[in-house]
Design an enzyme around this catalytic site. Structure first.
Site, short mmCIF file in Angstrom:
data_model
loop_
_atom_site.label_atom_id
_atom_site.label_comp_id
_atom_site.label_asym_id
_atom_site.label_seq_id
_atom_site.Cartn_x
_atom_site.Cartn_y
_atom_site.Cartn_z
CB THR A 13 -1.06 -0.09 1.19
OG1 THR A 13 -1.77 -1.04 1.28
CG2 THR A 13 -1.91 1.23 1.38
CG ASP A 58 -1.41 -7.42 -2.41
OD1 ASP A 58 -2.09 -6.48 -2.27
OD2 ASP A 58 -1.33 -8.10 -1.48
CB SER A 59 2.99 -8.02 1.05
OG SER A 59 1.63 -8.13 2.04
CB SER A 60 -1.70 -11.51 -0.63
OG SER A 60 -1.76 -10.65 -1.79
CG ASP A 91 -2.40 -7.86 3.42
OD1 ASP A 91 -2.86 -7.31 4.42
OD2 ASP A 91 -2.87 -8.06 2.48
CB THR A 161 1.33 -11.20 14.80
OG1 THR A 161 0.56 -11.98 14.09
CG2 THR A 161 0.73 -10.62 15.96
CB THR A 270 -1.18 -20.72 21.76
OG1 THR A 270 -2.70 -20.17 22.25
CG2 THR A 270 -0.41 -19.44 22.05
CD GLN A 271 -7.65 -21.70 18.24
OE1 GLN A 271 -8.71 -21.32 18.21
NE2 GLN A 271 -7.12 -22.70 17.72
#
Ligand code: ASP
Length: 335
Positions: A13, A58-60, A91, A161, A270-271
């Protein structure tokens, strides 16, 4: 003497232009925007050379191949600059930061990833501050790590993150304090910063089959049986809480047994946003223990995935990969 930074623009972006189909990367656009920013000519800001990647992504779409390209460019230009700033989409910025932290061993200079939620071409944007502060830190501060700068905080790259898709404070480092805070002054958190390495060593990743499986109530493990082939080299489970998982009438054990037979390294994270996964803390993690899974402790999933790429690419025996997955290598985990 004025410091010198290498600025690598990969896309995202921050450098996008307004088009009739929405924001999109455009060749040469960032160079013209930066040339119009008079503040970048100030003596307070290090001199910089811009390298614009082609194509801008785009970083995806950024993965192993692009990580290798960035790491090679850093190694090639390492002696010429005091530090590096990588402009990158938000992202997958935390994945790239983690990947570079494993690829670039014995780093002695800052490598800072940054980007923005609003492009530089808009009057109101967060890219300007992110870019200026990242350049200043990369040129003038002793932070010999791969970092991510966003929203006035400098994070260790493999601890960061993305936590918001639309707020300007888009990142967090849930299990490790920021390495620096940019308030009225830029304040380093000296005690949290790693020591400088001696001679930079680049370890390139190879592409490996890795999977991430997020557990949810009612998960039917049999759905995943077909992906558990001997080609799957590693699987990261995003388990409940401290590393727990439902057995679902023995179906879990079937897939874990298959993974073990195939030599797939099983890592348990862990989530939860904060805290650790520790196999054995609850009986509900027994299946993982029986299958020889390893605890990911407080590693982010981004760090766990890229660390798997790193260790698998070293061609170590599975036992060594498992042992090192549970060992802190670049400050990515606290045990
Ligand atoms: N989709 C963009 C990207 O990651 C979002 C951003 O840059 O913030 O490249």
């Amino acid at each position: 003497m004025r410091k010198k930074v290498c600025l690598i623009h990969t896309g995202g972006t921050i450098g996008m232009a307004r088009t009739k189909h929405g924001y999109a990367p455009q060749k040469g656009f960032i160079r013209s925007i930066l040339s119009e920013m008079n503040e970048l000519k100030s003596e307070e800001i290090p001199a910089f050379d811009l390298i614009e990647y082609d194509p801008l992504l785009d970083s995806s779409s950024i993965a192993v191949g692009e990580w290798i390209k960035i790491a090679r460019d850093i190694r090639e230009k390492y002696e010429e600059y005091d530090g590096f700033v990588i402009l990158h989409g938000t992202d997958t910025m935390a994945y790239t930061a983690s990947a570079l932290s494993f690829m670039l061993e014995e780093l002695a200079k800052p490598v800072i990833l940054t980007g923005s939620q609003i492009p530089l071409c808009e009057v109101r944007n967060d890219g300007r501050d992110n870019l200026i502060t990242a350049l200043m830190i990369a040129g003038n501060y002793k932070v010999p790590e791969v970092c991510l700068f966003f929203g006035n905080e400098l994070y260790r790259g493999n601890r960061a993150t993305k936590v918001s898709s639309d707020e300007l404070i888009a990142f967090d480092s849930p299990n490790y304090p920021p390495l620096a805070e940019a308030g009225v002054r830029i304040k380093l958190n000296e005690g949290a910063i790693r020591e400088a390495g001696k001679a930079l060593k680049l370890s390139e990743f190879q592409s490996h089959q890795i999977a991430v499986l997020k557990i949810f109530p009612g998960i039917q493990f049999e759905i995943f049986e077909n992906i558990l082939t001997s080609n799957l080299k590693g699987i990261v489970f995003e388990a409940f809480g401290a590393g727990n998982i439902p057995e679902n009438k023995g179906t879990l054990n079937r897939i874990l047994d298959k993974a073990e037979e195939n030599g797939t390294v099983i890592v348990v994270c862990t989530q939860c946003l904060r805290g650790s996964a520790l196999i054995g803390e609850y009986e509900a993690s027994l299946s993982f223990a029986k299958a020889g899974a390893v605890s990911g402790y407080d590693m982010t999933v981004e760090a766990a995935v890229t660390k798997l790429y790193y260790l698998l690419s070293m061609n170590y025996a599975a036992d060594k990969v498992k042992r090192l997955m549970s060992t802190d290598l670049r400050g990515e985990m606290s045990i």
